[in-house]
Design a protein around this motif. Structure first.
Motif, mmCIF file in Angstrom:
data_model
loop_
_atom_site.group_PDB
_atom_site.id
_atom_site.type_symbol
_atom_site.label_atom_id
_atom_site.label_comp_id
_atom_site.label_asym_id
_atom_site.label_seq_id
_atom_site.Cartn_x
_atom_site.Cartn_y
_atom_site.Cartn_z
ATOM 1 N N ASP A 1 62.599 47.682 69.512
ATOM 2 C CA ASP A 1 63.174 47.156 70.753
ATOM 3 C C ASP A 1 63.647 45.734 70.457
ATOM 4 O OD1 ASP A 1 62.800 49.301 72.444
ATOM 5 O OD2 ASP A 1 60.714 48.744 72.856
ATOM 6 N N PHE A 2 64.147 45.041 71.476
ATOM 7 C CA PHE A 2 64.517 43.647 71.251
ATOM 8 C C PHE A 2 63.264 42.816 70.990
ATOM 9 C CE2 PHE A 2 68.598 44.853 73.019
ATOM 10 C CZ PHE A 2 69.439 44.161 72.157
ATOM 11 N N CYS A 3 63.312 41.998 69.951
ATOM 12 C CA CYS A 3 62.207 41.131 69.541
ATOM 13 C C CYS A 3 62.673 39.676 69.637
ATOM 14 C CB CYS A 3 61.839 41.377 68.079
ATOM 15 S SG CYS A 3 61.491 43.072 67.639
ATOM 16 N N ASP A 4 61.729 38.758 69.793
ATOM 17 C CA ASP A 4 62.079 37.332 69.857
ATOM 18 C C ASP A 4 62.336 36.770 68.468
ATOM 19 O OD1 ASP A 4 61.677 37.114 72.646
ATOM 20 O OD2 ASP A 4 59.508 37.104 72.312
ATOM 21 N N ILE A 5 63.331 35.915 68.372
ATOM 22 C CA ILE A 5 63.579 35.200 67.113
ATOM 23 C C ILE A 5 62.855 33.861 67.205
ATOM 24 C CG2 ILE A 5 65.326 34.147 65.628
ATOM 25 C CD1 ILE A 5 67.284 36.298 66.809
ATOM 26 N N VAL A 6 61.835 33.710 66.366
ATOM 27 C CA VAL A 6 60.995 32.508 66.428
ATOM 28 C C VAL A 6 61.232 31.660 65.174
ATOM 29 C CG1 VAL A 6 59.264 33.647 67.857
ATOM 30 C CG2 VAL A 6 59.020 33.707 65.372
ATOM 31 N N PRO B 1 58.071 38.008 65.409
ATOM 32 C CA PRO B 1 56.610 38.165 65.501
ATOM 33 C C PRO B 1 56.229 39.612 65.179
ATOM 34 C CG PRO B 1 57.513 37.151 67.499
ATOM 35 C CD PRO B 1 58.674 37.658 66.702
ATOM 36 N N ILE B 2 55.318 39.768 64.249
ATOM 37 C CA ILE B 2 54.995 41.110 63.744
ATOM 38 C C ILE B 2 54.451 42.018 64.843
ATOM 39 C CG2 ILE B 2 52.675 40.512 62.905
ATOM 40 C CD1 ILE B 2 54.232 42.371 60.400
ATOM 41 N N GLU B 3 53.798 41.417 65.850
ATOM 42 C CA GLU B 3 53.199 42.247 66.901
ATOM 43 C C GLU B 3 54.262 42.866 67.812
ATOM 44 O OE1 GLU B 3 52.521 39.094 66.287
ATOM 45 O OE2 GLU B 3 52.994 37.892 68.059
ATOM 46 N N GLN B 4 55.527 42.423 67.710
ATOM 47 C CA GLN B 4 56.570 42.995 68.572
ATOM 48 C C GLN B 4 57.258 44.215 67.963
ATOM 49 O OE1 GLN B 4 59.314 39.998 69.983
ATOM 50 N NE2 GLN B 4 57.676 38.728 70.828
ATOM 51 N N ALA C 1 54.692 51.732 63.237
ATOM 52 C CA ALA C 1 55.188 52.329 61.990
ATOM 53 C C ALA C 1 55.764 51.261 61.056
ATOM 54 C CB ALA C 1 56.257 53.375 62.304
ATOM 55 N N ALA C 2 56.350 50.217 61.637
ATOM 56 C CA ALA C 2 56.925 49.141 60.819
ATOM 57 C C ALA C 2 55.830 48.222 60.279
ATOM 58 C CB ALA C 2 57.923 48.336 61.639
ATOM 59 N N ARG C 3 54.834 47.965 61.119
ATOM 60 C CA ARG C 3 53.721 47.094 60.665
ATOM 61 C C ARG C 3 52.959 47.741 59.534
ATOM 62 N NH1 ARG C 3 51.774 45.638 66.587
ATOM 63 N NH2 ARG C 3 51.596 47.862 66.490
ATOM 64 N N ASP C 4 52.936 49.081 59.524
ATOM 65 C CA ASP C 4 52.178 49.807 58.505
ATOM 66 C C ASP C 4 52.904 49.931 57.174
ATOM 67 O OD1 ASP C 4 50.202 50.150 60.310
ATOM 68 O OD2 ASP C 4 50.664 52.243 60.785
ATOM 69 N N LEU C 5 54.173 49.547 57.136
ATOM 70 C CA LEU C 5 54.934 49.700 55.888
ATOM 71 C C LEU C 5 54.345 48.826 54.792
ATOM 72 C CD1 LEU C 5 58.576 49.585 57.292
ATOM 73 C CD2 LEU C 5 57.433 51.577 56.278
ATOM 74 N N GLU C 6 54.518 49.284 53.560
ATOM 75 C CA GLU C 6 54.022 48.450 52.469
ATOM 76 C C GLU C 6 54.862 47.179 52.381
ATOM 77 O OE1 GLU C 6 55.111 49.362 48.214
ATOM 78 O OE2 GLU C 6 55.522 51.334 49.071
ATOM 79 N N THR D 1 49.498 33.529 54.342
ATOM 80 C CA THR D 1 48.260 34.299 54.510
ATOM 81 C C THR D 1 48.360 35.359 55.603
ATOM 82 O OG1 THR D 1 47.470 32.515 55.907
ATOM 83 C CG2 THR D 1 46.708 32.521 53.625
ATOM 84 N N HIS D 2 49.416 35.369 56.389
ATOM 85 C CA HIS D 2 49.566 36.471 57.343
ATOM 86 C C HIS D 2 50.930 37.127 57.165
ATOM 87 C CE1 HIS D 2 51.391 33.140 59.582
ATOM 88 N NE2 HIS D 2 52.141 34.074 60.142
ATOM 89 N N LYS D 3 50.964 38.409 57.522
ATOM 90 C CA LYS D 3 52.170 39.206 57.333
ATOM 91 C C LYS D 3 53.298 38.690 58.232
ATOM 92 C CE LYS D 3 52.261 44.071 56.029
ATOM 93 N NZ LYS D 3 51.995 45.444 56.425
ATOM 94 N N THR D 4 54.485 38.577 57.686
ATOM 95 C CA THR D 4 55.627 38.139 58.489
ATOM 96 C C THR D 4 56.795 39.104 58.262
ATOM 97 O OG1 THR D 4 56.493 36.755 56.712
ATOM 98 C CG2 THR D 4 55.020 35.680 58.270
ATOM 99 N N ILE D 5 57.728 39.088 59.213
ATOM 100 C CA ILE D 5 58.986 39.818 59.022
ATOM 101 C C ILE D 5 60.096 38.780 59.086
ATOM 102 C CG2 ILE D 5 60.564 41.582 59.889
ATOM 103 C CD1 ILE D 5 58.350 43.143 60.860
#
Ligand SMILES: Cc1cc2nc3c(=O)[nH]c(=O)nc-3n(C[C@H](O)[C@H](O)[C@H](O)COP(=O)(O)O)c2cc1C
Length: 189
Positions: A24-29, A47-50, A54-59, A120-124
Motif C-alpha cells: 500500500d502507500f508507505c511514508d517516505i521518511v 518504515p519496515i512496519e508499513q 511477505a516483504a519483511r520476511d524476505l532475505e 542494527t535494524h532492518k531497513t528498506i
C-alpha cells in the motif's frame, strides 16, 4: 537473462513466487542521510512496519520493482537529524508532473542491515530510477517487489558499493523493460 557478477541470481522471465509483492502507500521518511551525500545515490527510506509481512520476511538483499509516488497535503517543516543536515519535510509539494514524477517508475532497493554501515535494524531503502529536481520527504510511495538481484554485501570501500549499486540499476532497468515485467506496472497504478 545474462547477469555478470558471481553472486547475481538468475532472474526469471516473469516473477516467480513469492513475487509479486505489492505494498500500500508507505511514508517516505529520512534515513541516515548517507545515500545522497556520500554515495550520490539518493534513497527513499520506508518504515519496515508499513510493508506487507511477505516483504519483511524476505532475505536481506537487493530487489527490483515499480513504484509510484503521491504527495500529501500537509504544511512543510524541517526536522533536525543527528550529525547530518536537517531534513525538509515538504510532503512532495514540489514533485513535478511535467518531469514525469507521478508516473510508474522503476525502482531498485535494498532490504536489510546495510552491512557496510553496520546498521542494527532492518531497513528498506529504495533508489528510484528517475531524475527528480527536489527531495520529497513525507510524500507517500507504493511499490512492487518483482524479483531478487543479489545478497547484501559488506564492502571495503564506498566506491565498490557505488559500483555495485550502479550495476543493480542497469540489471533492474533491463529486466523491467522486458515483456514478462512491463505489464506489472499496472499493479502500482
Ligand atoms: C540498490 C541498493 C543496493 C544496496 N546494496 C547494499 C549492499 O550490498 N551493502 C550495504 O551495506 N548497503 C547496501 N545498500 C544500502 C546503502 O548502503 C544505503 O542505501 C546507503 O547507506 C544510504 O542510506 P541512508 O539514506 O539511510 O543514509 C544498498 C542500497 C540500494 C538502494
Amino acid at each position: 537473462m545474462g547477469n555478470t557478477r558471481p553472486f547475481d541470481k538468475p532472474i526469471p522471465d516473469s516473477p516467480e513466487s513469492p513475487f509479486p509483492i505489492v505494498t500500500d502507500f508507505c511514508d517516505i521518511v529520512s534515513g541516515f542521510g548517507r545515500g545522497s551525500a556520500e554515495l550520490g545515490i539518493p534513497t527513499a527510506n520506508i518504515p519496515i512496519e508499513q510493508v506487507p509481512e511477505a516483504a519483511r520476511d524476505l532475505e536481506q538483499g537487493v530487489y527490483f520493482g515499480y513504484c509510484r509516488i503521491e504527495p500529501i497535503s500537509k504544511e512543510e517543516h524541517t526536522e533536525p537529524r543527528d550529525n547530518h543536515r536537517d531534513v525538509e519535510y515538504n510532503y512532495g509539494k514540489y514533485l513535478d508532473e511535467s518531469n514525469g514524477d507521478f508516473e510508474v517508475l522503476p525502482v531498485v532497493f535494498s532490504i536489510g542491515l546495510n552491512p557496510f554501515y553496520h546498521n542494527t535494524h532492518k531497513t528498506i531503502e529504495l533508489h528510484i530510477i528517475h531524475k527528480f529536481h527536489r527531495d520529497f520527504y513525507g510524500a507517500r510511495l507504493r511499490f512492487s517487489i518483482l524479483g531478487y538481484i543479489r545478497p547484501e554485501l559488506d564492502y571495503t570501500t564506498k566506491e565498490a558499493l557505488i559500483n555495485d549499486i550502479n550495476k543493480d540499476i542497469i540489471i533492474a532497468q533491463r529486466v523491467l523493460k522486458s515483456e514478462g515485467y512491463t505489464p506489472l506496472r499496472a499493479q502500482v497504478q
